[in-house]
Design a protein around this motif. Sequence first.
Motif, PDB file in Angstrom:
ATOM      1  N   GLU A 252     -10.134 -53.316  -1.949  1.00  0.00           N
ATOM      2  CA  GLU A 252     -10.076 -52.380  -0.814  1.00  0.00           C
ATOM      3  C   GLU A 252     -10.028 -50.936  -1.318  1.00  0.00           C
ATOM      4  OE1 GLU A 252      -7.812 -55.098   2.569  1.00  0.00           O
ATOM      5  OE2 GLU A 252      -6.647 -54.016   1.040  1.00  0.00           O
ATOM      6  N   ALA A 253      -9.303 -50.698  -2.398  1.00  0.00           N
ATOM      7  CA  ALA A 253      -9.242 -49.341  -2.978  1.00  0.00           C
ATOM      8  C   ALA A 253     -10.628 -48.893  -3.426  1.00  0.00           C
ATOM      9  CB  ALA A 253      -8.260 -49.311  -4.145  1.00  0.00           C
ATOM     10  N   ASP A 254     -11.376 -49.826  -4.058  1.00  0.00           N
ATOM     11  CA  ASP A 254     -12.744 -49.508  -4.479  1.00  0.00           C
ATOM     12  C   ASP A 254     -13.636 -49.231  -3.272  1.00  0.00           C
ATOM     13  OD1 ASP A 254     -12.102 -49.772  -7.125  1.00  0.00           O
ATOM     14  OD2 ASP A 254     -12.748 -51.876  -7.260  1.00  0.00           O
ATOM     15  N   MET A 255     -13.436 -50.015  -2.202  1.00  0.00           N
ATOM     16  CA  MET A 255     -14.215 -49.820  -0.986  1.00  0.00           C
ATOM     17  C   MET A 255     -13.949 -48.441  -0.381  1.00  0.00           C
ATOM     18  SD  MET A 255     -13.718 -50.009   2.631  1.00  0.00           S
ATOM     19  CE  MET A 255     -12.370 -51.171   2.878  1.00  0.00           C
TER      20      MET A 255
ATOM     21  N   ILE B 214      -9.493 -41.924   6.929  1.00  0.00           N
ATOM     22  CA  ILE B 214     -10.322 -41.054   6.072  1.00  0.00           C
ATOM     23  C   ILE B 214     -11.460 -40.549   6.944  1.00  0.00           C
ATOM     24  CG2 ILE B 214     -11.813 -40.911   4.049  1.00  0.00           C
ATOM     25  CD1 ILE B 214     -10.210 -43.236   2.834  1.00  0.00           C
ATOM     26  N   VAL B 215     -11.578 -39.246   7.056  1.00  0.00           N
ATOM     27  CA  VAL B 215     -12.621 -38.659   7.902  1.00  0.00           C
ATOM     28  C   VAL B 215     -13.526 -37.764   7.058  1.00  0.00           C
ATOM     29  CG1 VAL B 215     -11.179 -38.733   9.967  1.00  0.00           C
ATOM     30  CG2 VAL B 215     -11.194 -36.674   8.557  1.00  0.00           C
ATOM     31  N   GLY B 216     -14.758 -37.633   7.518  1.00  0.00           N
ATOM     32  CA  GLY B 216     -15.715 -36.737   6.865  1.00  0.00           C
ATOM     33  C   GLY B 216     -16.124 -35.645   7.835  1.00  0.00           C
ATOM     34  N   MET B 217     -15.984 -34.404   7.431  1.00  0.00           N
ATOM     35  CA  MET B 217     -16.312 -33.258   8.290  1.00  0.00           C
ATOM     36  C   MET B 217     -17.504 -32.507   7.715  1.00  0.00           C
ATOM     37  SD  MET B 217     -12.552 -31.786   9.232  1.00  0.00           S
ATOM     38  CE  MET B 217     -12.020 -31.866   7.540  1.00  0.00           C
ATOM     39  N   LYS B 218     -18.419 -32.159   8.586  1.00  0.00           N
ATOM     40  CA  LYS B 218     -19.601 -31.418   8.168  1.00  0.00           C
ATOM     41  C   LYS B 218     -19.324 -29.927   8.323  1.00  0.00           C
ATOM     42  CE  LYS B 218     -24.006 -30.922   7.059  1.00  0.00           C
ATOM     43  NZ  LYS B 218     -24.514 -31.243   5.720  1.00  0.00           N
TER      44      LYS B 218
ATOM     45  N   ASN C  62     -16.633 -45.288   0.002  1.00  0.00           N
ATOM     46  CA  ASN C  62     -16.857 -44.592   1.273  1.00  0.00           C
ATOM     47  C   ASN C  62     -16.660 -43.085   1.125  1.00  0.00           C
ATOM     48  OD1 ASN C  62     -17.534 -46.754   2.991  1.00  0.00           O
ATOM     49  ND2 ASN C  62     -15.383 -47.344   3.210  1.00  0.00           N
ATOM     50  N   ILE C  63     -15.660 -42.722   0.358  1.00  0.00           N
ATOM     51  CA  ILE C  63     -15.411 -41.300   0.122  1.00  0.00           C
ATOM     52  C   ILE C  63     -16.588 -40.671  -0.613  1.00  0.00           C
ATOM     53  CG2 ILE C  63     -13.966 -39.652  -1.154  1.00  0.00           C
ATOM     54  CD1 ILE C  63     -11.591 -41.571  -0.600  1.00  0.00           C
TER      55      ILE C  63
END
Length: 548
Positions: free
Chosen positions: A88-91, A140-144, A95-96
């Motif tokens: 799960e840590a690798d997953m 964990i979120v990704g912002m543009k 994703n990051i």
Amino acid sequence: MEVTGSPTEKAILSWALKLGMNFDHERSKSSIVHVFTFNSEKKRGGVALKKSETEVYIHWKGAAEIILDRCNTWINSAGLIQEISPDEADMFRKNIEGMAAAALRCVAFAYRKYDLDSVSDEEQRHSWEIPEEHLTLLAIVGMKDPCRPDVRDAVKMCQRAGVKVCMVTGDNIYTAKAIALECGILQVDQPIEKSTIIEGRIFRTCSEQERLKIVDKICVMGRSSPTDKLLLVQTLKKQDHVVAVTGDGTNDAPALKEADIGLSMGIQGTEVAKESSDIIILDDRFASVVKVVRWGRSVYANIQKFLQFQLTVNVAALVINFVSAVSSGDVPLTAVQLLWVNLIMDTLGALALATEPPTDHLMHQPPVRRREPLITNIMWRNVMTQALYQVTVLLILTFKGSDILKLKPDNTGHSDTVRNTVIFNAFVFCQIFNEFNSRKPDEKNIFRGLFQNHLFIGIILITLVLQVLIVEFAGKIASTTPLDWKKWIVCIVIGFISWPLAAIVKFIPVPKKHFFDYFSRKKSSSEHRSISRRSVELRRQQSHLEIL
């Protein structure tokens, strides 16, 4: 509801409100115990919230991979807390990295519970270190953070002008690379070496010799701290580069102050950053940085134009009067006439040449080196050619002018006055025509952009009108006499010849070695080797801009 705060906080809160969060209701259920403000060194910030009489919830927000390393549990889609397995840590890390490669800024949220009894007293709370281990990962979120439309063109213009643009950011190395590709700092087909994209901690741990070796190759520095940015500026300066730094935060102040040119942001910038900078960009646009470069080069070029014009006038006037005084005991140019020439040179000439607007030609030239002489070989070539022409023609008029102009000698000295008036008039017209030459010291087309500078045209017209008035009507003051139309044409033709002469001379190549270097003393072999090594360094790109 108005959302305030940093761009990151505003994006997160706006997203939460769109999901239906009742901000006032959630805020009322807890009270703030202690705040650990975001730290650019640690890349995270935290807050301790009291939600009951016995428990405190500690929330952390920051760089995704850093927060993830401090989590040992996570909340799954069912809302259950479970251990983070290695898979799960690798997953999560993949994703990051995937979001970062898509130019998304990755932020993670985590929390943990803490006993209220273990919280420091209010008197000691300012020094209380909020626990940051054994966290539970929330999201964990990704912002543009989209680049402005004009950034890519501005970066390309800087690169074309010989200005290397480096990006120094606290973002993930993958995010930094993606943004650099989007901005044009890196090219898709560009071969990327190991040191082209580097993390701040790696650069920080290198020895000084290693940093000096790789600093010229660095284009992107990710996960950097303010100390790394300052270290990069200092290393570039040791390589004799001219360094400009942009920044908006308080942490950028040391780098802004250390740089040759510090540029702070007028809208997002803090007061500390503004006070530490040399220039404030009022609209926070990178395109304005290009304008700074453009206008800086324009001011430098205009100073050179004025110097070329002034040196030509001074050399010609000095030689003419000196040779005439030594040979005949008389000078063709009187004190009042020289005063008028000085007025043309120092006041009107300065106004005309110093107000030349910046041109695109300036952005196609390489940067000026830190120790580059102000008067270049091109300028010396132009000065010597024009001065030699003016001295030759005017000395011929001084000694043979009466015969050339067919003046009959008389007892009243009228013929000498006419000859001296022609010399004075021709000399002034040489300066008027040479003023056009000085506009473009290294270009053959001296009329390019002429009508964009209305002040230049106005000053030339004013000078012409005043010259006519001095010659025709100010005889008693300026020791002149009215001239007929033929002599006026002779004076104009003498001045006009400086135009084709300047165009022909510009085909003559000039050496790279500076003019005065040929007269310097001979260096020892060790000094020559040192200078050769330094010259190799100086031939590299000399200007760097860093954007945050």
